[in-house]
Scaffold this active site. Structure first.
Site, PDB file in Angstrom:
ATOM      1  CG  ASP A   5      -5.342  34.577 -77.664  1.00  0.00           C
ATOM      2  OD1 ASP A   5      -6.102  34.998 -78.551  1.00  0.00           O
ATOM      3  OD2 ASP A   5      -4.673  33.533 -77.803  1.00  0.00           O
ATOM      4  CB  SER A   6      -8.996  31.908 -77.823  1.00  0.00           C
ATOM      5  OG  SER A   6      -7.942  31.943 -78.772  1.00  0.00           O
TER       6      SER A   6
ATOM      7  CE1 TYR B  88     -12.355  31.256 -76.121  1.00  0.00           C
ATOM      8  CE2 TYR B  88     -12.175  33.611 -76.454  1.00  0.00           C
ATOM      9  CZ  TYR B  88     -12.250  32.531 -75.602  1.00  0.00           C
ATOM     10  OH  TYR B  88     -12.223  32.731 -74.230  1.00  0.00           O
TER      11      TYR B  88
ATOM     12  CB  CYS C 166      -8.490  36.654 -79.139  1.00  0.00           C
ATOM     13  SG  CYS C 166      -9.366  35.410 -80.077  1.00  0.00           S
TER      14      CYS C 166
ATOM     15  CB  THR D 100     -11.970  34.896 -82.962  1.00  0.00           C
ATOM     16  OG1 THR D 100     -11.010  34.288 -83.836  1.00  0.00           O
ATOM     17  CG2 THR D 100     -13.336  34.337 -83.249  1.00  0.00           C
TER      18      THR D 100
ATOM     19  CD  GLU E 201      -2.747  26.333 -80.402  1.00  0.00           C
ATOM     20  OE1 GLU E 201      -3.214  25.360 -79.809  1.00  0.00           O
ATOM     21  OE2 GLU E 201      -3.135  27.503 -80.220  1.00  0.00           O
TER      22      GLU E 201
ATOM     23  CB  CYS F  36      -5.000  34.664 -86.932  1.00  0.00           C
ATOM     24  SG  CYS F  36      -5.027  33.277 -85.780  1.00  0.00           S
TER      25      CYS F  36
ATOM     26  CG  HIS G 212      -1.992  30.855 -83.560  1.00  0.00           C
ATOM     27  ND1 HIS G 212      -2.968  31.469 -82.813  1.00  0.00           N
ATOM     28  CD2 HIS G 212      -1.743  29.661 -82.962  1.00  0.00           C
ATOM     29  CE1 HIS G 212      -3.304  30.675 -81.806  1.00  0.00           C
ATOM     30  NE2 HIS G 212      -2.577  29.579 -81.879  1.00  0.00           N
TER      31      HIS G 212
END
Ligand code: DGL
Length: 287
Positions: free
Chosen positions: A15-16, A47, A78, A80, A158, A190, A192
């Protein structure tokens, strides 16, 4: 990878940054006997705001690093990176590669009861139109697909602001059009967003089905490993699979926020230099 040892090899997940820990968690829950190696590109996250070419180059290095660690499959956690790099990775990697978009699309198509389907994600994911194209291929008309970028969700989560009025305001701002469009299914596109599931469900109402791309991906990984005879045998499922973590940086709040995403404390962390990443990316071109 084929040959001796492939079955016992770990599954690689990248993942990013730390968001993919939601995918790692779902994989670990579904496949508790498998060893999992996670790579988070914490030095170069996010990303979601970057262009396609940059994301593809980073993804090649991330996946290359996992291949250099002998993984039997690469999971692109990820969204993206899945949007911009999945086809490319499938062409160049010597192991099976799984992305997060198709499983999410399939789950949404199965869940919708004929109304509109919404998808939310980073700017990159939404602008790539990969989710929208998948839904259209699955038979949805243009008026049945509603897409929305939600760039503030990642930094809010985050910062640990999951239950906070700033996040409530962002949810309202981004999702009010989804509510007006009366979507019956919403893809959380996403890494998150699974952490915002309760808050989003509260705003959208109980009749809207939320598709968690982490769960959908974990189910797809299990299916694919089974097809390829790469799933550890049943008996081995009783062993506790090991989790290890490679990161391109250890941000100040990583252990604390990461544990929240993973649902358990993070141990076995190692950093990888960007020079090693570049080498791993080049190595993939020489295969
Ligand atoms: N992991 C990214 C995704 O799922 C979100 C964070 C970022 O922008 O890098 O799209």
């Amino acid at each position: 990878m084929t040959g001796v040892g492939a079955l016992e090899a770990p599954i690689g997940v990248f993942d990013s940054g730390l968001g993919g820990l939601t995918v790692l968690r779902a994989l670990h829950e579904r496949l508790p006997g498998e060893d999992l190696v996670y790579f988070g590109d914490t030095a170069r996250v996010p990303y979601g705001t970057k262009g396609a070419k940059t994301v593809r180059a980073f993804a090649q290095q991330d996946a290359g690093l996992l291949v250099s660690r002998g993984v039997k499959m690469v999971v692109v956690a990820c969204n993206t990176a899945s949007a911009f790099a999945l086809d490319h990775l499938r062409e160049i990697l010597p192991v099976p590669v799984l992305g997060v978009i198709n499983p999410g699309v399939r789950t949404a198509l199965a869940a919708t009861s004929g109304g509109a389907v919404g998808v939310i994600g980073t700017s990159g994911t939404i602008r790539s139109e990969k989710y929208q194209a998948g839904l259209a291929e699955g038979g949805l008309g243009e008026g049945q697909i509603v897409a929305q970028e939600c760039p503030l969700f990642v930094p809010l989560l985050e910062e640990g602001l999951q239950s906070h009025r700033m996040t409530d305001l962002a949810i309202e701002e981004y999702l009010a059009p989804m509510r007006s469009a009366e979507v019956d299914t919403l893809i959380l596109g996403c890494t998150h967003y699974p952490l915002l599931k309760d808050e989003i469900a509260h705003f959208m109402g109980p009749e809207v089905k939320l598709v968690d791309s982490a769960d959908a991906l974990a189910a797809a990984a299990q299916e694919r490993l089974q097809e390829l005879d790469l799933l550890r045998p049943e008996v081995a499922a009783e062993r506790a699979g090991e989790l290890s973590f490679l990161l391109s940086d250890i941000p100040w709040k990583f252990p604390e926020i990461g544990a929240r995403f993973l649902g358990q404390p993070i141990e076995n962390m190692k950093t990888v230099g960007l020079d090693e990443m570049e080498e791993a990316g080049h190595a993939m071109e020489q295969l």
